[in-house]
Design a protein around this motif. Structure first.
Motif, mmCIF file in Angstrom:
data_model
loop_
_atom_site.group_PDB
_atom_site.id
_atom_site.type_symbol
_atom_site.label_atom_id
_atom_site.label_comp_id
_atom_site.label_asym_id
_atom_site.label_seq_id
_atom_site.Cartn_x
_atom_site.Cartn_y
_atom_site.Cartn_z
ATOM 1 N N LYS A 24 0.809 -1.207 0.165
ATOM 2 C CA LYS A 24 0.109 -0.018 -0.098
ATOM 3 C C LYS A 24 0.975 1.188 0.026
ATOM 4 C CE LYS A 24 -3.822 -2.056 2.239
ATOM 5 N NZ LYS A 24 -4.733 -2.080 3.724
ATOM 6 N N SER A 28 0.950 4.257 -2.995
ATOM 7 C CA SER A 28 0.719 5.346 -2.486
ATOM 8 C C SER A 28 1.813 6.292 -3.195
ATOM 9 C CB SER A 28 0.513 5.463 -1.068
ATOM 10 O OG SER A 28 -0.671 5.055 -0.581
ATOM 11 N N GLU A 32 1.234 9.075 -6.049
ATOM 12 C CA GLU A 32 1.605 10.632 -5.733
ATOM 13 C C GLU A 32 2.865 11.132 -6.485
ATOM 14 O OE1 GLU A 32 1.715 10.971 -1.519
ATOM 15 O OE2 GLU A 32 -0.159 9.754 -1.224
#
Length: 154
Positions: A24, A28, A32
């Protein structure tokens, strides 16, 4: 569509129930646009986050009325691993993955930007100036260096 909803939807495409905490975090960072480094045990699933990234970003973009057309370049010195990952990605609806094998079909796909994921060895990505110039024409979201420990020389 929220990013979490897109991730859940894409997990189903990949036939995965859930991501590990570290996966995760990697996903992420990729979503981003942040730099990241993953040093995790063999078989941990380090490839899954970048393999999911295009599908997740595309779902979020579509939900917001925009288009996601960025590319992910994967540098890997292991031919068998690249072929295996390309085959897996080609089974995901809407994903175009190619392995730079020197075939006329693949060369044409790369020349025209008809890929989401491009897998190529470091000798080509680092050592071939004309190939690097070609890649400079594309909107590259992420560069992955997979199996870094097996690369003897840059």
């Amino acid at each position: 569509m929220a990013t979490d909803e897109a991730i859940e939807s894409v997990l189903r495409l990949f036939e995965v129930d859930t991501l590990k905490k570290e996966q995760k975090e990697l996903l992420s960072c990729i979503i981003e646009g942040l730099d990241c480094l993953a040093i995790l045990p063999t078989g941990f699933g380090k490839s899954l986050p970048y393999q999911m990234a295009v599908s997740v970003l595309r779902e979020v973009a579509i939900a917001s009325g925009s288009v996601f057309a960025k590319k992910i370049i994967v540098c890997c010195p292991l031919i068998a691993l690249m072929k295996d990952q390309v085959e897996r990605l080609r089974n995901i609806p809407g994903i175009r993955a190619v392995y730079q094998d020197g075939s006329p079909e693949t060369d044409a796909a790369i020349q025209h930007g008809c890929f989401d994921y491009l897998f190529a060895p470091p000798e080509l990505l680092v050592g071939d100036e004309s190939f690097r110039e070609l890649l400079g024409k594309f909107d590259v979201a992420t560069i992955v260096v997979d199996e870094f420990h097996t690369i003897a020389c840059w």
